[in-house]
Design a protein around this motif. Structure first.
Motif, PDB file in Angstrom:
ATOM      1  N   LEU A  87      10.584   6.752   4.109  1.00  0.00           N
ATOM      2  CA  LEU A  87       9.944   7.829   4.232  1.00  0.00           C
ATOM      3  C   LEU A  87      10.832   9.069   5.034  1.00  0.00           C
ATOM      4  O   LEU A  87      10.618  10.111   4.456  1.00  0.00           O
ATOM      5  CB  LEU A  87       8.784   7.729   4.881  1.00  0.00           C
ATOM      6  CG  LEU A  87       7.858   6.907   4.343  1.00  0.00           C
ATOM      7  CD1 LEU A  87       6.395   6.657   5.088  1.00  0.00           C
ATOM      8  CD2 LEU A  87       7.579   6.944   2.763  1.00  0.00           C
ATOM      9  N   SER A 125       0.933  -1.073  -0.015  1.00  0.00           N
ATOM     10  CA  SER A 125       0.011   0.083   0.023  1.00  0.00           C
ATOM     11  C   SER A 125       1.012   1.217   0.012  1.00  0.00           C
ATOM     12  O   SER A 125       0.371   2.298  -0.471  1.00  0.00           O
ATOM     13  CB  SER A 125      -0.878  -0.052   1.145  1.00  0.00           C
ATOM     14  OG  SER A 125      -0.206   0.119   2.479  1.00  0.00           O
ATOM     15  N   ARG A 126       2.097   0.945   0.401  1.00  0.00           N
ATOM     16  CA  ARG A 126       3.014   2.415   0.338  1.00  0.00           C
ATOM     17  C   ARG A 126       4.155   2.133  -0.559  1.00  0.00           C
ATOM     18  O   ARG A 126       5.310   2.641  -0.469  1.00  0.00           O
ATOM     19  CB  ARG A 126       3.547   2.448   1.707  1.00  0.00           C
ATOM     20  CG  ARG A 126       2.788   2.973   2.831  1.00  0.00           C
ATOM     21  CD  ARG A 126       3.234   3.718   4.094  1.00  0.00           C
ATOM     22  NE  ARG A 126       4.455   2.699   4.375  1.00  0.00           N
ATOM     23  CZ  ARG A 126       4.902   2.921   5.873  1.00  0.00           C
ATOM     24  NH1 ARG A 126       4.444   3.715   6.549  1.00  0.00           N
ATOM     25  NH2 ARG A 126       5.805   2.245   6.198  1.00  0.00           N
TER      26      ARG A 126
END
Length: 263
Positions: free
Chosen positions: A60, A51-52
């Motif tokens: 990140l 999902s990321r």
């Protein structure tokens, strides 16, 4: 033809294989095999959920801040360098007045100004952007100025014959004719922006790839150090290749001729 194009890739594969073999035979502390480096890079940045886009929390914290500073710093430097370069190329009087200051400014190594930026700017993004912009502006400014000054006189004579206004002469004649040098300066500046982004993060950041490299060195996490180095090298090659393709496309799609000014 195929062999000449495949030769760089084959040479890179041979170098990686040699690195793997040498590192495994000699068990060098500061030269882990590429397989170990790739595994550490995957663990650090690419083992996240689908999902990321498979990015981890560490990715990140490391990748996105560096990319954001790199893009913003390069864009600001490009705008400043292009504007100043066009002005200096079109106005010889302005170029003569600012020439001594410009020679001094571009001769100063950008990392030497990092302590000054740290003392006068908030630590973090402002300091990093100032470092990137200062370093990256020079090759763009110089390439743009030289490109404008080296425009063939035939183009200018054609613009005079057709009584082109100053703005149209700039946009339709000078900039297209100087485009090869301008684009070469922009392409060179991308790699320099990546270098200065990392340099600034080594001293003035709590995130980013430069900070991750410093942390890995401090904890003797050698695979992580090499993971950052390899990622930076890959990013530099990718950015240079992408910009080179864009440069070729732009130059092929907008050829300048003395008879028409532009196509």
């Amino acid at each position: 033809m195929f062999l000449s194009r495949a030769l760089p890739a084959l040479a890179a594969m041979a170098a990686v294989i040699a690195w793997e073999v040498i590192a495994r035979i000699h068990h060098l502390l500061y030269l882990p095999p590429p397989s170990t480096v790739i595994a550490r890079a995957y663990q650090l940045w690419f083992a996240g959920p689908a999902s990321r886009a498979f990015l981890t929390d560490q990715a990140l914290q490391d990748l996105l801040p560096s990319l954001a500073r790199l893009a913003l710093g390069w864009a600001l430097a490009a705008a400043l360098g292009l504007a100043a370069g066009i002005a200096l190329g079109c106005l010889p009087v302005l170029a003569a007045l600012t020439d001594p200051v410009l020679h001094i400014g571009r001769a100063v190594p950008p990392p030497a100004l990092l302590p000054l930026f740290l003392a006068t700017l908030p630590i973090g993004t402002p300091t990093q952007l100032a470092t990137i912009v200062y370093a990256v502006t020079w090759p763009i400014l110089i390439a743009t100025t030289d490109g404008i000054r080296s425009v063939d006189r035939a183009f200018l004579d054609t613009a005079t014959v057709f009584r082109l206004q100053r703005r149209r002469r700039l946009l339709s004649v000078l900039i297209p004719a100087a485009a090869p040098r301008i684009l070469a300066g922009l392409r060179l500046s991308v790699s320099l922006a990546l270098i200065m982004a990392v340099v600034s993060e080594l001293a003035a950041s709590t995130d980013g790839l430069g900070y991750r490299l410093q942390q890995a060195a401090g904890t003797l996490d050698v695979p992580a150090m090499w993971a950052v180095i390899v990622l930076l090298g890959t990013a530099g090659i990718t950015a240079n290749t992408a910009f080179l393709l864009l440069q070729r496309h732009l130059l092929q799609s907008r050829q300048v001729t003395p008879a028409h000014g532009h196509t």
